[in-house]
Enzyme design. Structure first.
Site, PDB file in Angstrom:
ATOM      1  N   ARG A 142       0.762  -1.346  -0.032  1.00 19.42           N
ATOM      2  CA  ARG A 142      -0.025  -0.006   0.013  1.00 19.42           C
ATOM      3  C   ARG A 142       0.898   1.183   0.100  1.00 19.42           C
ATOM      4  NH1 ARG A 142      -3.355  -1.526   5.201  1.00 19.42           N
ATOM      5  NH2 ARG A 142      -1.374  -2.661   5.427  1.00 19.42           N
ATOM      6  N   SER A 143       1.726   1.362   0.954  1.00 20.51           N
ATOM      7  CA  SER A 143       2.626   2.773   1.104  1.00 20.51           C
ATOM      8  C   SER A 143       3.286   2.842  -0.431  1.00 20.51           C
ATOM      9  CB  SER A 143       3.283   2.936   2.426  1.00 20.51           C
ATOM     10  OG  SER A 143       4.279   1.765   2.330  1.00 20.51           O
ATOM     11  N   ASP A 158      -5.869  -3.707   3.305  1.00 14.53           N
ATOM     12  CA  ASP A 158      -4.577  -4.473   2.943  1.00 14.53           C
ATOM     13  C   ASP A 158      -4.904  -5.536   1.868  1.00 14.53           C
ATOM     14  OD1 ASP A 158      -2.219  -6.077   2.864  1.00 14.53           O
ATOM     15  OD2 ASP A 158      -2.374  -6.484   5.179  1.00 14.53           O
TER      16      ASP A 158
END
Ligand code: 4NP
Length: 155
Positions: A14-15, A126
């Protein structure tokens, strides 16, 4: 220069996706000299690894580069960054524990806080244990939130 750090658990899905999406928008807006982006994870399991190939492939289909090596968010990052944006409430809680009760706390928010259409306290889910749809959803969410973030930073 405004410096933004996106934070998830592993810093491989995700980041790095949020970082790639934001960099893409910043460069398209010609603001590369004014806004710097990075990412990190609250966990250490994947430190040194490249982003998840599923995240890289999904972003590439939209013309977005997702790259870098996973690293763990460290307390000194609160000094280096102006904004520390968590992907979910669990990441946010981990960051708040690291920040203690200092002024760093004010730098922490959820990424989706910047999407005017997102529900209160909304998360980036997630995608790690799910299928390819999860990575598409992460991209959609990151694109909407990063557009809002860019608008916020321009004001
Ligand atoms: P991320 O996804 O936090 O978006 O990078 C995950 C990556 C790895 C794991 C969990 C989430 N893991 O449990 O190894």
């Amino acid at each position: 220069m405004t410096r933004v750090c996106f934070v998830c658990l592993g810093n491989i899905c995700r980041s790095p996706t949020a970082e790639g999406v934001m960099r893409h928008l910043v460069e398209a807006a010609g603001l590369g000299d004014e806004i710097a982006v990075d990412s990190a994870g609250t966990g250490a399991w994947h430190v040194g690894e490249p982003p998840d190939p599923r995240a890289v492939a999904a972003a590439a289909r939209r013309g977005i580069r997702v790259e870098g090596r996973a690293r763990r968010f460290e307390p000194g990052d609160f000094t280096r960054f102006d904004l520390v944006l968590a992907m979910d409430r669990s990441n946010r809680a981990a960051l708040m524990r690291l920040a203690g009760d200092g002024p760093e706390l004010r730098k922490i928010a959820l990424l989706r806080d910047f999407d005017p259409d997102a529900p209160f306290d909304a998360e980036v889910p997630d995608p790690y244990y799910g299928g390819p749809d999860g990575f598409e959803a992460v991209l959609d969410i990151c694109e909407a939130a990063c557009r809002g973030l860019l608008e916020h930073l321009r004001r």
